[in-house]
Design a protein around this motif. Sequence first.
Motif, PDB file in Angstrom:
ATOM      1  N   PRO A 142       8.932  -8.998  -2.097  1.00  0.00           N
ATOM      2  CA  PRO A 142       9.282  -7.812  -1.318  1.00  0.00           C
ATOM      3  C   PRO A 142       8.927  -7.185  -0.720  1.00  0.00           C
ATOM      4  CG  PRO A 142       8.842  -7.534  -3.566  1.00  0.00           C
ATOM      5  CD  PRO A 142       8.823  -9.448  -3.367  1.00  0.00           C
ATOM      6  N   ARG A 143       9.923  -5.992   0.017  1.00  0.00           N
ATOM      7  CA  ARG A 143       9.077  -5.912   1.095  1.00  0.00           C
ATOM      8  C   ARG A 143       9.851  -4.142   1.266  1.00  0.00           C
ATOM      9  NH1 ARG A 143      12.230  -3.306   5.542  1.00  0.00           N
ATOM     10  NH2 ARG A 143      13.942  -4.367   4.935  1.00  0.00           N
ATOM     11  N   PHE A 144       8.943  -3.584   0.927  1.00  0.00           N
ATOM     12  CA  PHE A 144       9.072  -1.779   1.107  1.00  0.00           C
ATOM     13  C   PHE A 144       8.799  -0.979   2.279  1.00  0.00           C
ATOM     14  CE2 PHE A 144       7.850  -3.601  -3.103  1.00  0.00           C
ATOM     15  CZ  PHE A 144       9.357  -3.386  -3.818  1.00  0.00           C
ATOM     16  N   GLU A 145       9.604  -0.545   2.195  1.00  0.00           N
ATOM     17  CA  GLU A 145       9.539   1.140   3.747  1.00  0.00           C
ATOM     18  C   GLU A 145       8.389   1.557   2.830  1.00  0.00           C
ATOM     19  OE1 GLU A 145      12.042   1.132   6.869  1.00  0.00           O
ATOM     20  OE2 GLU A 145      13.300  -0.503   6.767  1.00  0.00           O
ATOM     21  N   ILE A 146       7.641   2.590   2.976  1.00  0.00           N
ATOM     22  CA  ILE A 146       6.551   3.799   2.743  1.00  0.00           C
ATOM     23  C   ILE A 146       7.237   4.529   3.070  1.00  0.00           C
ATOM     24  CG2 ILE A 146       4.358   4.733   3.066  1.00  0.00           C
ATOM     25  CD1 ILE A 146       3.866   1.773   1.924  1.00  0.00           C
ATOM     26  N   ASP A 147       7.926   4.601   4.237  1.00  0.00           N
ATOM     27  CA  ASP A 147       8.694   6.729   4.124  1.00  0.00           C
ATOM     28  C   ASP A 147       9.805   6.834   3.293  1.00  0.00           C
ATOM     29  OD1 ASP A 147       7.219   6.421   6.875  1.00  0.00           O
ATOM     30  OD2 ASP A 147       9.668   6.044   8.078  1.00  0.00           O
ATOM     31  N   ASN A 148      10.298   5.718   2.436  1.00  0.00           N
ATOM     32  CA  ASN A 148      11.266   5.378   1.686  1.00  0.00           C
ATOM     33  C   ASN A 148      10.589   6.241   0.780  1.00  0.00           C
ATOM     34  OD1 ASN A 148      13.349   5.143   3.534  1.00  0.00           O
ATOM     35  ND2 ASN A 148      13.345   2.833   2.875  1.00  0.00           N
ATOM     36  N   PHE A 149       8.832   5.803   0.237  1.00  0.00           N
ATOM     37  CA  PHE A 149       8.854   7.061  -1.010  1.00  0.00           C
ATOM     38  C   PHE A 149       7.916   7.977  -0.587  1.00  0.00           C
ATOM     39  CE2 PHE A 149       5.699   2.422  -0.878  1.00  0.00           C
ATOM     40  CZ  PHE A 149       7.217   2.145  -2.262  1.00  0.00           C
ATOM     41  N   VAL A 150       7.909   8.880   0.454  1.00  0.00           N
ATOM     42  CA  VAL A 150       8.140  10.039   0.718  1.00  0.00           C
ATOM     43  C   VAL A 150       9.763  10.368   1.211  1.00  0.00           C
ATOM     44  CG1 VAL A 150       7.399  11.038   2.788  1.00  0.00           C
ATOM     45  CG2 VAL A 150       6.131   9.634   2.417  1.00  0.00           C
ATOM     46  N   TRP A 151      10.873  10.095   1.521  1.00  0.00           N
ATOM     47  CA  TRP A 151      11.859  10.736   1.664  1.00  0.00           C
ATOM     48  C   TRP A 151      12.959  10.250   0.904  1.00  0.00           C
ATOM     49  CZ3 TRP A 151      11.917  14.354   4.723  1.00  0.00           C
ATOM     50  CH2 TRP A 151      10.229  14.987   5.206  1.00  0.00           C
ATOM     51  N   GLU A 152      13.459  11.391   0.045  1.00  0.00           N
ATOM     52  CA  GLU A 152      14.563  10.813  -0.496  1.00  0.00           C
ATOM     53  C   GLU A 152      15.813  10.464   0.826  1.00  0.00           C
ATOM     54  OE1 GLU A 152      18.296  12.124  -3.436  1.00  0.00           O
ATOM     55  OE2 GLU A 152      15.535  13.537  -3.807  1.00  0.00           O
ATOM     56  N   ARG A 153      16.365   9.245   1.200  1.00  0.00           N
ATOM     57  CA  ARG A 153      17.577   9.558   2.210  1.00  0.00           C
ATOM     58  C   ARG A 153      18.647  10.091   1.989  1.00  0.00           C
ATOM     59  NH1 ARG A 153      13.905   8.329   6.143  1.00  0.00           N
ATOM     60  NH2 ARG A 153      12.160   6.475   5.638  1.00  0.00           N
ATOM     61  N   GLN A 154      19.106  11.204   2.476  1.00  0.00           N
ATOM     62  CA  GLN A 154      21.143  11.610   2.211  1.00  0.00           C
ATOM     63  C   GLN A 154      21.827  11.111   3.831  1.00  0.00           C
ATOM     64  OE1 GLN A 154      21.183  13.572  -0.253  1.00  0.00           O
ATOM     65  NE2 GLN A 154      19.438  12.411  -0.771  1.00  0.00           N
ATOM     66  N   LEU A 162      15.849  14.148   2.413  1.00  0.00           N
ATOM     67  CA  LEU A 162      14.651  15.291   1.728  1.00  0.00           C
ATOM     68  C   LEU A 162      13.602  14.434   1.562  1.00  0.00           C
ATOM     69  CD1 LEU A 162      17.383  16.136  -0.910  1.00  0.00           C
ATOM     70  CD2 LEU A 162      16.498  17.883   1.341  1.00  0.00           C
ATOM     71  N   ARG A 163      12.944  16.097   1.604  1.00  0.00           N
ATOM     72  CA  ARG A 163      11.420  15.037   0.764  1.00  0.00           C
ATOM     73  C   ARG A 163      11.044  15.002  -0.765  1.00  0.00           C
ATOM     74  NH1 ARG A 163       6.012  14.601   3.244  1.00  0.00           N
ATOM     75  NH2 ARG A 163       6.463  15.600   5.280  1.00  0.00           N
ATOM     76  N   ASN A 164      10.594  14.242  -1.050  1.00  0.00           N
ATOM     77  CA  ASN A 164      10.567  13.309  -2.230  1.00  0.00           C
ATOM     78  C   ASN A 164       9.049  14.174  -3.157  1.00  0.00           C
ATOM     79  OD1 ASN A 164      12.721  12.026  -3.415  1.00  0.00           O
ATOM     80  ND2 ASN A 164      11.259   9.739  -2.733  1.00  0.00           N
ATOM     81  N   SER A 165       9.392  14.704  -4.404  1.00  0.00           N
ATOM     82  CA  SER A 165       7.794  15.690  -4.665  1.00  0.00           C
ATOM     83  C   SER A 165       6.900  14.555  -4.955  1.00  0.00           C
ATOM     84  CB  SER A 165       7.947  15.884  -5.833  1.00  0.00           C
ATOM     85  OG  SER A 165       8.633  14.926  -7.280  1.00  0.00           O
ATOM     86  N   GLU A 166       5.631  15.054  -4.951  1.00  0.00           N
ATOM     87  CA  GLU A 166       4.326  13.539  -4.680  1.00  0.00           C
ATOM     88  C   GLU A 166       4.485  12.975  -6.431  1.00  0.00           C
ATOM     89  OE1 GLU A 166       0.395  15.156  -4.337  1.00  0.00           O
ATOM     90  OE2 GLU A 166       1.558  17.251  -2.936  1.00  0.00           O
ATOM     91  N   ASN A 183       4.682   9.424  -5.756  1.00  0.00           N
ATOM     92  CA  ASN A 183       3.554   8.831  -6.852  1.00  0.00           C
ATOM     93  C   ASN A 183       4.211   7.366  -7.510  1.00  0.00           C
ATOM     94  OD1 ASN A 183       1.915   9.881  -4.880  1.00  0.00           O
ATOM     95  ND2 ASN A 183       0.800  11.183  -7.110  1.00  0.00           N
ATOM     96  N   LYS A 184       4.969   7.870  -7.901  1.00  0.00           N
ATOM     97  CA  LYS A 184       5.966   6.813  -9.391  1.00  0.00           C
ATOM     98  C   LYS A 184       6.042   5.544  -8.936  1.00  0.00           C
ATOM     99  CE  LYS A 184       9.426   6.437 -12.597  1.00  0.00           C
ATOM    100  NZ  LYS A 184      10.181   7.583 -13.576  1.00  0.00           N
ATOM    101  N   GLN A 185       7.409   5.747  -7.439  1.00  0.00           N
ATOM    102  CA  GLN A 185       7.757   4.890  -6.638  1.00  0.00           C
ATOM    103  C   GLN A 185       7.309   3.734  -5.928  1.00  0.00           C
ATOM    104  OE1 GLN A 185      10.646   6.453  -3.780  1.00  0.00           O
ATOM    105  NE2 GLN A 185      11.356   7.493  -4.993  1.00  0.00           N
ATOM    106  N   PHE A 186       5.699   4.334  -5.499  1.00  0.00           N
ATOM    107  CA  PHE A 186       4.959   3.709  -4.625  1.00  0.00           C
ATOM    108  C   PHE A 186       4.335   3.041  -6.589  1.00  0.00           C
ATOM    109  CE2 PHE A 186       0.287   3.094  -3.811  1.00  0.00           C
ATOM    110  CZ  PHE A 186       0.604   2.501  -2.278  1.00  0.00           C
ATOM    111  N   GLN A 187       3.833   3.540  -7.444  1.00  0.00           N
ATOM    112  CA  GLN A 187       2.775   2.513  -8.414  1.00  0.00           C
ATOM    113  C   GLN A 187       3.743   1.154  -8.503  1.00  0.00           C
ATOM    114  OE1 GLN A 187      -0.555   2.461  -9.329  1.00  0.00           O
ATOM    115  NE2 GLN A 187      -0.509   3.937  -8.055  1.00  0.00           N
TER     116      GLN A 187
END
Length: 63
Positions: free
Chosen positions: A27-39, A44-48, A52-56
């Motif tokens: 699998p591949r993940f873009e770190i920006d997608n943990f920080v931002w909720e794409r609209q 919109l910036r995700n809460s910490e 963190n939940k998505q990253f973990q």
Amino acid sequence: MKVYIIGSVGSGKTTLAKTIAAKLRIPRFEIDNFVWERQAISDLRNSEKARNKQFQQAVQLPE
């Protein structure tokens, strides 16, 4: 296997990651997608907590 690719903007990180993920079938993940909720209009910036939940979840996937 986990691979973390770093580099400056426009350096080809995404292209390299797509190629490696496809060849290794991982699998591949873009770190920006943990920080931002794409609209559609503006991101919109995700809460910490959400970030963190998505990253973990990504980190804890089996190798």
